[in-house]
Design a protein around this motif. Structure first.
Motif, short mmCIF file in Angstrom:
data_model
loop_
_atom_site.label_atom_id
_atom_site.label_comp_id
_atom_site.label_asym_id
_atom_site.label_seq_id
_atom_site.Cartn_x
_atom_site.Cartn_y
_atom_site.Cartn_z
N ASN A 153 -9.52 3.56 -0.90
CA ASN A 153 -8.41 3.23 -1.79
C ASN A 153 -7.96 4.46 -2.59
O ASN A 153 -7.22 4.36 -3.54
CB ASN A 153 -8.85 2.10 -2.74
CG ASN A 153 -7.67 1.41 -3.36
OD1 ASN A 153 -6.61 1.29 -2.75
ND2 ASN A 153 -7.84 0.99 -4.61
N LEU A 207 0.34 8.86 -2.58
CA LEU A 207 -0.57 8.80 -3.72
C LEU A 207 -0.04 9.74 -4.80
O LEU A 207 0.12 10.93 -4.57
CB LEU A 207 -1.97 9.24 -3.28
CG LEU A 207 -3.03 9.31 -4.36
CD1 LEU A 207 -3.41 7.91 -4.83
CD2 LEU A 207 -4.29 10.02 -3.84
N THR A 221 0.94 5.68 2.90
CA THR A 221 0.69 5.70 1.44
C THR A 221 1.15 7.01 0.83
O THR A 221 0.90 8.08 1.38
CB THR A 221 -0.81 5.53 1.16
OG1 THR A 221 -1.22 4.26 1.65
CG2 THR A 221 -1.12 5.61 -0.33
N ASP A 246 0.81 -1.23 0.00
CA ASP A 246 0.00 0.00 0.00
C ASP A 246 0.84 1.27 0.00
O ASP A 246 0.30 2.37 0.03
CB ASP A 246 -0.89 0.06 1.26
CG ASP A 246 -2.07 -0.87 1.11
OD1 ASP A 246 -2.42 -1.18 -0.05
OD2 ASP A 246 -2.62 -1.30 2.14
N LYS A 254 0.65 4.33 -4.44
CA LYS A 254 -0.58 4.20 -5.23
C LYS A 254 -0.59 5.24 -6.32
O LYS A 254 -0.21 6.38 -6.05
CB LYS A 254 -1.81 4.38 -4.34
CG LYS A 254 -2.02 3.16 -3.48
CD LYS A 254 -3.30 3.23 -2.70
CE LYS A 254 -3.37 1.95 -1.89
NZ LYS A 254 -4.43 1.76 -1.05
N PRO A 255 -1.05 4.96 -7.53
CA PRO A 255 -1.36 3.63 -8.05
C PRO A 255 -0.08 2.79 -8.21
O PRO A 255 1.02 3.35 -8.33
CB PRO A 255 -1.98 3.90 -9.41
CG PRO A 255 -1.82 5.35 -9.70
CD PRO A 255 -1.25 6.02 -8.50
N GLU A 256 -0.28 1.48 -8.29
CA GLU A 256 0.86 0.56 -8.22
C GLU A 256 1.85 0.73 -9.37
O GLU A 256 3.05 0.53 -9.19
CB GLU A 256 0.33 -0.87 -8.16
CG GLU A 256 1.28 -1.75 -7.41
CD GLU A 256 1.00 -3.21 -7.61
OE1 GLU A 256 -0.17 -3.54 -7.88
OE2 GLU A 256 1.96 -4.00 -7.51
#
Ligand code: ME8
Length: 524
Positions: free
Chosen positions: A403, A286, A284, A179, A182-184
């Motif tokens: 998410n 992002l 995370t 996690d 993001k995105p992976e």
């Protein structure tokens, strides 16, 4: 208070007016914070300005100001914009504040003592606007790979951070923490483009300009902007200061939001600095894509820049926030076009949302003198289907926003709006009234109001004023009827009266005129 939630935006360069791209990141961070606040979590948001470096020094000179005067003015402008956009940040850090500068010096010294930073000589292709050196191979057609502008060959004595030492540890961290990025696909980009080919050590000082934090033990050097800038996320919380309360409470960050242009700095250098400080990494990071114009990136020379103030003044704050969040999927670029802005306004906000509220309020007035009927406890089949659908949408919304798929989470709210509009057609309340089917009509009105209540709560993180307006129109005044906990319950409201004359929240715009207006302001 339940869990804590700490979210950050990048600290922006105060080198010009902020356009809707800069506003996008801030609105995104604020909305996610508001969502956690709605869930009664202890949420904390940080934003600020990145005030050192050659670019700022040059900008100040151009406007005949000292760098300090210049950044003071620009930071004020940034705060005014965020106030206008009703951004509820908890702290605004400026890298020229002594609470930041002192700690950066301490961090620098510690890296020296640990042997993470060493002295060397740097030669490379330097991009002034990006304040970054590039190697020959990184250049694209001899120009800066990030912004496409001219670069200069420069050489200077400099300190370096030994990034290589941490490369394996970073790869392992990526692997063990799915996690973290993001995105992976951004993770794979980092691994394939930067880490696997061999991490370069990062130059962390400059002697070529003055406007920066001095290295205490070697004051002809100033700390190079990325070490200075990235550490803002912890200096603002009081890390290594006399009072570390906030730091202890909020670090590690739950979410750090950055645009794709600065992904590399946040996904590679920032975690490595934290590892070297022996601190936990954010949960995370992002990385969002960009708002583009039909003819590419926004730029003054192309005459396609949009500023948030212009849109807000004409269309209201909530429609601007709605558009930004709804139109830009985080994982790919989104396009700002006058047509799409007006279309979303007229269809999503006016036809779908505003009309639903308006029609319902007038029906409750017409059939029940404004008093919302009570929940009868035994919903019929059609009503039960609607209830189940609404509850499913709440779940889906939650999954998506948790998410950080914001555009998709908003889509789930609009699915609920469409379904509720469809319910009006299915149940045809005017027919029920004609046939004097009182019980069915009562249940229908109750379900409409209840769904609108849910919709108003769900949009609250993104559109606070619209949410309050709707709740007021349907007569929901008590706080416990507005909170997240009661969102999943159907038989909550009692003794509620809608307002006598509903006001449309969004009025249909004349599309042609508005598209013309937007095209004109983009040229200015
Ligand atoms: O990079 N679409 O500051 P900056 C979406 N000071 N977002 C955009 C955008 C667009 N068209 N244009 C800009 C810096 N952004 C450094 C950061 S952090 C420790 C230091 C947003 O003023 C996006 O979030 O150039 C991007 O990352 C940021 O503005 C760049 O801001």
């Amino acid at each position: 208070m339940n869990n804590k939630f700490y979210v950050t935006t990048p600290i922006y360069y105060p080198s010009g007016r902020f356009h809707i791209g800069t506003a996008y990141t801030t609105v995104l961070a604020d909305s996610i914070k508001q969502y956690h606040k709605l869930k009664e979590e202890d949420s904390y948001m940080l934003t600020g300005t990145d005030e050192h470096g050659q670019k700022i020094e040059e900008k100040a000179k151009e406007s005949n100001k000292t760098p300090q005067e210049y950044v003071d003015e620009m930071a004020k402008m940034a705060k005014e914009l965020w106030a206008k956009m009703e951004i509820e940040y908890d702290d605004f850090i400026r890298t020229t504040e002594s609470r930041h500068e002192k700690v950066v010096q301490k961090i620098f010294d510690r890296f020296m003592e640990q042997g993470d930073i060493y002295k060397g000589e740097y030669e490379g292709w330097y991009c002034i606007p990006c304040e970054t050196y590039f190697t020959e191979t990184q250049l694209v057609d001899g120009k800066c790979p990030d912004c496409g502008r001219e670069v200069r060959l420069m050489k200077e004595e400099a300190y370096f951070f030994n990034m290589k030492k941490y490369a394996d540890k970073l790869l392992k961290y990526y692997e063990d923490h799915p996690d973290f990025i993001k995105p992976e696909y951004r993770k794979n980009e980092m691994i394939n483009n930067f880490i696997k080919p061999g991490l370069e050590d990062l130059c962390v000082t400059r002697t070529s300009f003055d406007w920066g934090i001095k290295v205490l033990k070697d004051p002809k050097h100033v700390v190079y902007v990325w070490l200075d800038a990235l550490t803002n996320y912890i200096t603002a919380l009081g890390y290594l200061s006399e009072d570390e309360t906030l730091f202890k409470k909020y670090w590690p960050a739950d979410l750090q939001i950055v645009g794709k242009d600065i992904a590399r700095f946040h996904l590679i250098y920032w975690p490595i600095f934290l590892m070297a400080l022996d601190l936990p990494l954010p949960k995370t990071i992002l990385v969002h894509n960009w708002i583009m114009m039909k003819d590419g990136k926004m730029s003054k020379s192309k005459g396609n820049v949009i500023y948030p103030e212009t849109l807000i003044e004409r269309y209201g704050l909530d429609s601007v926030k709605y558009f930004l969040l709804r139109e830009l999927p985080v994982s790919q670029d989104g396009i700002f076009s006058p047509e799409s802005f007006i279309e979303r306004y007229n269809f999503d906000l006016c036809n779908d949302l505003s009309n639903l509220v308006n029609r319902t309020v007038s029906m409750v007035n017409k059939y029940f003198d404004g008093k919302v009927p009570k929940y009868n406890g035994t919903p019929n089949e059609v009503d039960e289907q609607l209830e189940n659908y609404a509850l499913e949408q709440v779940e889906k919304f939650e999954q998506k926003i948790d998410n950080y798929e914001i555009a998709n989470s908003i889509q789930e709210i609009w699915n609920l709006i469409s379904r509720t509009n469809k319910y009006i057609d299915e149940t045809a309340p005017w027919q029920l009234a004609k046939e004097e089917q009182k019980e069915k009509l009562e249940s229908c009105m109750y379900h409409l109001i209840e769904n609108i209540r849910k919709i108003a709560i769900l949009i609250k993180p993104f559109m606070r004023n619209t949410s309050e307006n709707i709740l007021h129109q349907i007569g929901i005044e008590k706080n416990n009827e507005k909170n997240w906990k009661n969102l999943k319950i159907y038989d909550r409201i009692e003794n509620v009266k809608v307002i006598e004359k509903g006001e449309p929240i969004f009025m249909r715009l004349n599309a042609e005129e508005e598209i013309e207006f937007l095209k004109n302001i983009m040229k200015k």
